[in-house]
Design a protein around this motif. Structure first.
Motif, mmCIF file in Angstrom:
data_model
loop_
_atom_site.group_PDB
_atom_site.id
_atom_site.type_symbol
_atom_site.label_atom_id
_atom_site.label_comp_id
_atom_site.label_asym_id
_atom_site.label_seq_id
_atom_site.Cartn_x
_atom_site.Cartn_y
_atom_site.Cartn_z
ATOM 1 N N ARG A 65 0.849 -1.188 0.000
ATOM 2 C CA ARG A 65 0.000 0.000 0.000
ATOM 3 C C ARG A 65 0.884 1.237 0.000
ATOM 4 N N LEU A 66 0.314 2.325 -0.513
ATOM 5 C CA LEU A 66 1.031 3.604 -0.582
ATOM 6 C C LEU A 66 1.217 4.202 0.807
ATOM 7 N N THR A 67 2.332 4.883 0.976
ATOM 8 C CA THR A 67 2.528 5.714 2.163
ATOM 9 C C THR A 67 2.147 7.138 1.772
ATOM 10 N N ASP A 68 2.156 8.042 2.739
ATOM 11 C CA ASP A 68 1.891 9.447 2.418
ATOM 12 C C ASP A 68 2.938 9.970 1.430
ATOM 13 N N ALA A 69 4.185 9.572 1.626
ATOM 14 C CA ALA A 69 5.248 9.989 0.700
ATOM 15 C C ALA A 69 4.988 9.432 -0.697
ATOM 16 N N GLY A 70 4.464 8.225 -0.784
ATOM 17 C CA GLY A 70 4.120 7.627 -2.075
ATOM 18 C C GLY A 70 3.009 8.394 -2.768
ATOM 19 N N ARG A 71 2.000 8.807 -1.996
ATOM 20 C CA ARG A 71 0.908 9.614 -2.563
ATOM 21 C C ARG A 71 1.438 10.962 -3.051
ATOM 22 N N ASP A 72 2.360 11.564 -2.289
ATOM 23 C CA ASP A 72 2.950 12.845 -2.700
ATOM 24 C C ASP A 72 3.759 12.684 -3.995
ATOM 25 N N GLU A 73 4.548 11.615 -4.075
ATOM 26 C CA GLU A 73 5.342 11.359 -5.289
ATOM 27 C C GLU A 73 4.436 11.147 -6.487
ATOM 28 N N LEU A 74 3.375 10.385 -6.300
ATOM 29 C CA LEU A 74 2.433 10.142 -7.388
ATOM 30 C C LEU A 74 1.755 11.449 -7.817
ATOM 31 N N ALA A 75 1.382 12.287 -6.870
ATOM 32 C CA ALA A 75 0.770 13.586 -7.203
ATOM 33 C C ALA A 75 1.741 14.439 -8.016
ATOM 34 N N ARG A 76 3.025 14.438 -7.639
ATOM 35 C CA ARG A 76 4.037 15.186 -8.420
ATOM 36 C C ARG A 76 4.118 14.654 -9.841
ATOM 37 N N TRP A 77 4.080 13.326 -9.980
ATOM 38 C CA TRP A 77 4.171 12.703 -11.298
ATOM 39 C C TRP A 77 2.969 13.081 -12.166
ATOM 40 N N TRP A 78 1.759 13.036 -11.578
ATOM 41 C CA TRP A 78 0.574 13.405 -12.354
ATOM 42 C C TRP A 78 0.657 14.851 -12.839
ATOM 43 N N LEU A 79 1.269 15.726 -12.042
ATOM 44 C CA LEU A 79 1.337 17.149 -12.389
ATOM 45 C C LEU A 79 2.480 17.486 -13.347
ATOM 46 N N SER A 80 3.410 16.572 -13.547
ATOM 47 C CA SER A 80 4.597 16.843 -14.374
ATOM 48 C C SER A 80 4.385 16.386 -15.813
ATOM 49 N N PRO A 81 4.676 17.270 -16.786
ATOM 50 C CA PRO A 81 4.589 16.830 -18.179
ATOM 51 C C PRO A 81 5.685 15.800 -18.468
#
Length: 191
Positions: free
Chosen positions: A69-85
């Motif tokens: 399962r994702l950690t909070d840091a994993g959710r943050d990394e994924l959010a950065r990835w979604w926002l990055s072209p």
């Protein structure tokens, strides 16, 4: 797309086992980027090491049946990835481009034959992918998007091969090797 971000994205839907993540990744990419279980397992352990995901409580290190399962840091990394072209800055590392660039400066390479072989392979691929695209169920948006991407990129590569052939014809296949040409000749060739 790095595999790690694909796995993080799949885990954002909820906990999943190594096997389930591999299966879902393969299905989501239309099996165009198949992963082996070892690759998934290694990537998951690396993500765990980096604090981006964790095992369910009580899971042992070797038990692949326990979900991740994702950690909070994993959710943050994924959010950065979604926002990055997506960056295309490393396209110059494409094997075909490098192969053709070398073929025009290495003696005794039949560049025209190389282009023709590549074109034939790309046309077969385009035929196969187009046939697969026609067989996709109307409601399978994921498969349609993945296969459309393959069709468009294959068509673009075929157009590029046409341009390469045109450049070869204009150059008369007589390009000097970079080491043998003078700086002025290299400048002329690069125009």
């Amino acid at each position: 797309m790095p595999v790690k971000h694909g796995l993080l994205a799949l885990l954002s839907r909820g906990p999943a086992t190594t096997y389930r993540l591999k299966k879902d990744f393969d299905l989501t990419t239309g099996r165009s980027w198949p992963l082996n279980t070892g690759q998934v397992s290694t990537t998951l352990r690396r993500l765990e090491r980096d604090g981006l995901l964790e095992r369910a409580a009580g899971a042992s290190d070797d038990d692949s049946a326990e979900p991740w399962r994702l950690t909070d840091a994993g959710r943050d990394e994924l959010a950065r990835w979604w926002l990055s072209p997506v960056s295309r800055k490393h396209q110059g590392r494409d094997e075909l481009m490098v192969k053709l660039a070398l073929a025009v400066v290495v003696p005794d390479v039949d560049v025209t034959a190389l282009v023709q072989r590549q074109r034939s392979a790309m046309q077969r691929l385009l035929h196969d992918v187009t046939r697969a695209r026609r067989a996709v169920e109307p409601g399978d948006l994921t498969a349609r998007l993945v296969l459309d991407h393959h069709i468009f990129t294959t068509e673009a590569e075929l157009r590029w091969l046409d341009a390469v052939e045109g450049e070869l014809a204009r150059a008369g296949h007589g390009l000097p090797s970079p080491s043998a040409a003078t700086p002025a000749e290299r400048s002329e060739v690069n125009r």
